[in-house]
Design a protein around this motif. Structure first.
Motif, PDB file in Angstrom:
ATOM      1  N   LEU A  69       0.832  -1.206   0.000  1.00 31.97           N
ATOM      2  CA  LEU A  69       0.000   0.000   0.000  1.00 31.97           C
ATOM      3  C   LEU A  69       0.867   1.256   0.000  1.00 31.97           C
ATOM      4  N   ARG A  70       1.936   1.243   0.762  1.00 30.60           N
ATOM      5  CA  ARG A  70       2.803   2.419   0.845  1.00 30.60           C
ATOM      6  C   ARG A  70       3.643   2.609  -0.415  1.00 30.60           C
ATOM      7  N   ALA A  71       3.911   1.527  -1.134  1.00 30.17           N
ATOM      8  CA  ALA A  71       4.739   1.624  -2.344  1.00 30.17           C
ATOM      9  C   ALA A  71       3.957   2.088  -3.563  1.00 30.17           C
ATOM     10  N   ASP A  72       2.628   1.961  -3.529  1.00 33.45           N
ATOM     11  CA  ASP A  72       1.775   2.323  -4.669  1.00 33.45           C
ATOM     12  C   ASP A  72       1.283   3.764  -4.489  1.00 33.45           C
ATOM     13  N   PRO A  73       1.603   4.657  -5.425  1.00 34.38           N
ATOM     14  CA  PRO A  73       1.173   6.056  -5.294  1.00 34.38           C
ATOM     15  C   PRO A  73      -0.339   6.225  -5.155  1.00 34.38           C
ATOM     16  N   SER A  74      -1.110   5.285  -5.688  1.00 35.68           N
ATOM     17  CA  SER A  74      -2.568   5.413  -5.630  1.00 35.68           C
ATOM     18  C   SER A  74      -3.141   5.002  -4.276  1.00 35.68           C
ATOM     19  N   THR A  75      -2.335   4.294  -3.459  1.00 33.95           N
ATOM     20  CA  THR A  75      -2.835   3.834  -2.150  1.00 33.95           C
ATOM     21  C   THR A  75      -1.953   4.289  -0.992  1.00 33.95           C
ATOM     22  N   VAL A  76      -0.922   5.067  -1.286  1.00 25.51           N
ATOM     23  CA  VAL A  76       0.045   5.443  -0.260  1.00 25.51           C
ATOM     24  C   VAL A  76      -0.592   6.208   0.898  1.00 25.51           C
TER      25      VAL A  76
END
Length: 227
Positions: A69-76
């Motif tokens: 989640l933290r690595a994905d810009p859409s879910t960070v």
């Protein structure tokens, strides 16, 4: 309404936690996931405000999900509260470093989760209010970073947080107050145990003691939760 995704591999536990969320004013469950992969898909599809994330999942563990989640810009920016039976320090440290807002150890009563949800709701409101301003002062920052759920401090030796939550909820459910005997009956604790918790809440200012006079004999101590 604050939208919550519940993630737990146990279907019954997920149902219980979903019920806890729905009981809390201002919160609603938008989805339930039972694996790490399903959790990641659900966050992308449903865009929840908050994820209640279990650690022990059958594919990816919860820490791996948190890192994804933290690595994905859409879910960070998705907020996470970890809910798990894992008690080892490394898992707790990893959850903290991954940006989890809090870490709840199973099993816990409704009141424990409600306190965290209400804390999150308060943060949500404060940050929304700040977003309308041109900038934040130190007082505003302290209100966001310093506002933790009230716990009454460290419990005395021999008292446990789980039982404290049980007694705390009993007092909240009985606004007219409870004596030690009545609290013991409601919580199914012994009277001496119930009285120890009640006296702790009184000493820390979380409960108020009033004397209830009967027909004869000494007045009875009655405990009222301070709202």
């Amino acid at each position: 309404m604050i939208r919550v995704l519940v993630v737990d591999d146990d279907f019954m536990v997920a149902k219980v936690h979903s019920g806890y969320v729905e009981r809390t004013p201002g919160f609603t469950v938008v989805g339930v996931a039972h694996t790490g992969a399903d959790a990641l898909r659900a966050v992308n599809d449903l865009k929840p405000d908050l994820v209640l994330l279990d650690i022990y999942l059958p594919d990816l563990d919860g820490i791996a999900v948190l890192r994804e989640l933290r690595a994905d810009p859409s879910t960070v920016d998705t907020d996470v509260v970890v809910i798990t039976a894992a008690r080892d320090v490394e898992t707790i440290r990893s959850a903290m470093r991954g940006g989890a807002l809090h870490y709840l150890i199973k099993p816990f009563p409704y009141a424990a989760l409600r306190d965290q949800l209400e804390h999150f709701g308060s943060l949500h409101e404060k940050l929304n209010r700040l977003s309308a301003q041109t900038g934040a002062g130190q007082h505003d920052v302290d209100a966001v970073f310093g506002g933790r759920p009230r716990s009454g401090g460290t419990l005395p030796k021999g008292l446990t947080e789980q039982t404290a939550q049980l007694v705390r909820q009993a007092l909240r459910d009985h606004p007219d107050g409870l004596s030690a005997t009545e609290c013991a009956r409601v919580t199914e604790l012994s009277r001496p145990s119930a009285r120890r918790y009640l006296e702790h809440f009184s000493a820390t200012g979380q409960a108020e003691v009033r004397l209830r006079y009967g027909g004869t004999g000494r007045p009875e101590r009655q405990y009222h939760w301070r709202s």
